[in-house]
Write a protein that holds these residues in place. Structure first.
Motif, PDB file in Angstrom:
ATOM      1  N   GLY A 187       0.781  -1.222   0.000  1.00  0.00           N
ATOM      2  CA  GLY A 187       0.000   0.000   0.000  1.00  0.00           C
ATOM      3  C   GLY A 187       0.810   1.268   0.000  1.00  0.00           C
ATOM      4  N   VAL A 188       2.134   1.156  -0.198  1.00  0.00           N
ATOM      5  CA  VAL A 188       3.007   2.321  -0.056  1.00  0.00           C
ATOM      6  C   VAL A 188       3.832   2.581  -1.321  1.00  0.00           C
ATOM      7  N   SER A 189       4.661   1.609  -1.748  1.00  0.00           N
ATOM      8  CA  SER A 189       5.562   1.780  -2.903  1.00  0.00           C
ATOM      9  C   SER A 189       6.424   3.028  -2.741  1.00  0.00           C
ATOM     10  N   ALA A 190       7.271   2.982  -1.698  1.00  0.00           N
ATOM     11  CA  ALA A 190       7.987   4.188  -1.266  1.00  0.00           C
ATOM     12  C   ALA A 190       9.311   4.425  -1.966  1.00  0.00           C
ATOM     13  N   PHE A 191       9.824   3.458  -2.728  1.00  0.00           N
ATOM     14  CA  PHE A 191      11.067   3.712  -3.463  1.00  0.00           C
ATOM     15  C   PHE A 191      10.704   4.492  -4.722  1.00  0.00           C
ATOM     16  N   ALA A 192      10.309   5.716  -4.510  1.00  0.00           N
ATOM     17  CA  ALA A 192       9.760   6.524  -5.594  1.00  0.00           C
ATOM     18  C   ALA A 192       9.819   7.987  -5.197  1.00  0.00           C
ATOM     19  N   THR A 193       9.575   8.831  -6.162  1.00  0.00           N
ATOM     20  CA  THR A 193       9.525  10.263  -5.862  1.00  0.00           C
ATOM     21  C   THR A 193       8.206  10.657  -5.213  1.00  0.00           C
ATOM     22  N   HIS A 194       7.117   9.950  -5.570  1.00  0.00           N
ATOM     23  CA  HIS A 194       5.795  10.261  -5.055  1.00  0.00           C
ATOM     24  C   HIS A 194       4.991   8.971  -4.902  1.00  0.00           C
ATOM     25  N   ALA A 195       3.933   9.032  -4.112  1.00  0.00           N
ATOM     26  CA  ALA A 195       3.046   7.882  -3.948  1.00  0.00           C
ATOM     27  C   ALA A 195       1.638   8.378  -3.663  1.00  0.00           C
ATOM     28  N   VAL A 196       0.664   7.607  -4.093  1.00  0.00           N
ATOM     29  CA  VAL A 196      -0.718   7.783  -3.653  1.00  0.00           C
ATOM     30  C   VAL A 196      -1.015   6.649  -2.691  1.00  0.00           C
ATOM     31  N   ILE A 197      -1.488   7.019  -1.503  1.00  0.00           N
ATOM     32  CA  ILE A 197      -1.741   6.029  -0.460  1.00  0.00           C
ATOM     33  C   ILE A 197      -3.131   6.241   0.126  1.00  0.00           C
ATOM     34  N   ASP A 198      -3.672   5.189   0.700  1.00  0.00           N
ATOM     35  CA  ASP A 198      -4.866   5.335   1.514  1.00  0.00           C
ATOM     36  C   ASP A 198      -4.495   6.154   2.746  1.00  0.00           C
ATOM     37  N   LYS A 199      -5.352   7.053   3.176  1.00  0.00           N
ATOM     38  CA  LYS A 199      -4.999   7.897   4.313  1.00  0.00           C
ATOM     39  C   LYS A 199      -4.831   7.077   5.600  1.00  0.00           C
ATOM     40  N   ARG A 200      -5.369   5.867   5.604  1.00  0.00           N
ATOM     41  CA  ARG A 200      -5.171   4.998   6.761  1.00  0.00           C
ATOM     42  C   ARG A 200      -3.772   4.394   6.793  1.00  0.00           C
ATOM     43  N   SER A 201      -2.995   4.663   5.737  1.00  0.00           N
ATOM     44  CA  SER A 201      -1.591   4.251   5.705  1.00  0.00           C
ATOM     45  C   SER A 201      -0.657   5.373   6.144  1.00  0.00           C
TER      46      SER A 201
END
Length: 368
Positions: free
Chosen positions: A146-160
């Protein structure tokens, strides 16, 4: 919008060195806008964890292709819901690899870390509200936890996401999303270590050293540790461990009340179980290969009165526990910044995987 992300296209049996064979490709992906209940986040810092490596080597099967990374801190850039009240543009947030739906039996029982809805979404590589926001040439790219953080940006659920104060350095804040939640939580939530109890930690990676810090913050005495790396043992001693030894020196340690196993190998868990005193508690947070089996004496569970328990995400409720752990950090009782090995750019990620795999690093941070 277009972003850069580290994408894994095939998992399992990835040859080393990773620096040469490059299992992760820095790719240009399309990132869809956040939907209601979601956030667009700029990734400010992301940590490499063995859970990422477990996807690469196939120990944790996941759908491909997948944009990896799950331990991170970032800044909210856009809200999916104009009436959002929990978060605001500009908030610094810690990203959490297991959100909770708030409605399933586990969540209603106060065990959101066992949320079946979130676990299903993570296993399928999608977000909690359905579907994927990442794509490449019109084809979906899966989200990692739910994160995919090895990136410049991410869209996540706010519960994350959990909001934290903006003065926390992002490379420190990132650690609270996995290493601290898991390691400190295993001590404080799962084992419920009491002042004066003795604690032994198996494995001194980011999670193991966080567990060691959690044990010290809980007033445990003595706190001891086992790891094959002399450098990691030296750091454990510098952080306050009474003893830190190689695995073959384990018999020299005092018999502990509580054992925390963070290695993720069944044979190490068996050793950890055997090492605890009669009536002791053994908590495991490691993630072995799913085919691994644990061989212990069934009789000992009764005759020795031992308690063996698993601890996922440190049995933590992120919205409750991250602020608690940050308060301990501010008070100087959880110096998690001392777990940082290096700060690098996204392009270096495959070389950093080699450091992670050979055990020469604790927590390496990527600043995209």
């Amino acid at each position: 919008m277009q972003i850069k992300a580290a994408v894994l296209r095939q998992s399992g049996d990835q040859p080393r060195p990773y620096q040469e064979n490059a299992p992760l490709e820095i790719a240009s992906l399309d990132l869809a806008p956040p939907r209601p209940g979601e956030l667009l986040v700029r990734i400010d810092a992301a940590g490499l964890c063995h859970s990422d490596l477990s996807v690469i080597n196939g120990d944790r099967p996941r759908p491909m292709p997948m944009a990896l990374g799950h331990e991170a801190a970032g800044t909210v850039l856009a809200l999916g819901d104009p009436d959002e009240t929990q978060f605001a543009v500009g908030d610094r947030v810690v990203l959490v690899f297991l959100p909770s739906c708030g409605e399933c039996v586990a969540c209603q029982s106060g065990e959101g870390y066992l949320c079946a809805v979130a676990a299903a979404a993570n296993g399928e590589g999608r977000l909690m509200r359905g579907g994927r926001r990442l794509s490449e040439c019109g084809h979906d790219v899966h989200h990692h936890l739910g994160v995919s953080a090895f990136a410049t940006h991410a869209v996540i659920d706010k519960r994350s996401a959990v909001r934290v104060d903006a003065d926390i350095p992002p490379e420190t804040a990132a650690l609270f999303g996995c290493a601290v939640l898991t390691g400190v939580g295993a001590v404080m939530n799962s084992a419920q270590v009491r002042p004066g109890e003795s604690v032994r930690v198996y494995g001194l990676g980011g999670v193991g050293l966080a567990a060691l810090l959690g044990a010290l913050a809980s007033g445990a005495q003595p706190v001891t540790a086992i790891d094959p790396s002399p450098e990691k043992r030296a750091l454990a001693l510098a952080l306050g461990a009474a003893m830190a030894v190689a695995p073959d020196e384990a018999p020299t340690l005092p018999v502990p009340d509580v054992v925390i196993e963070t290695v993720g190998k069944a044979e190490v868990l068996a050793q950890a179980y055997a090492s605890a005193r009669r009536g002791g508690r053994i908590v495991t947070v490691g993630l072995p290969n799913p085919a691994a089996r644990l061989d212990i004496s069934a009789l000992s569970l009764v005759a020795d009165g031992k308690t063996l328990m698993g601890s996922y995400m440190g049995a933590s409720i992120p919205s409750r526990d991250i602020p608690r752990y940050v308060a301990l950090w501010r008070a100087g009782r959880l110096p998690v910044e001392r777990l940082l090995t290096s700060i690098s750019v996204l392009a270096d990620i495959n070389a950093l995987l080699d450091n992670l795999a050979d055990g020469s690093a604790i927590r390496q941070i990527i600043v995209p």
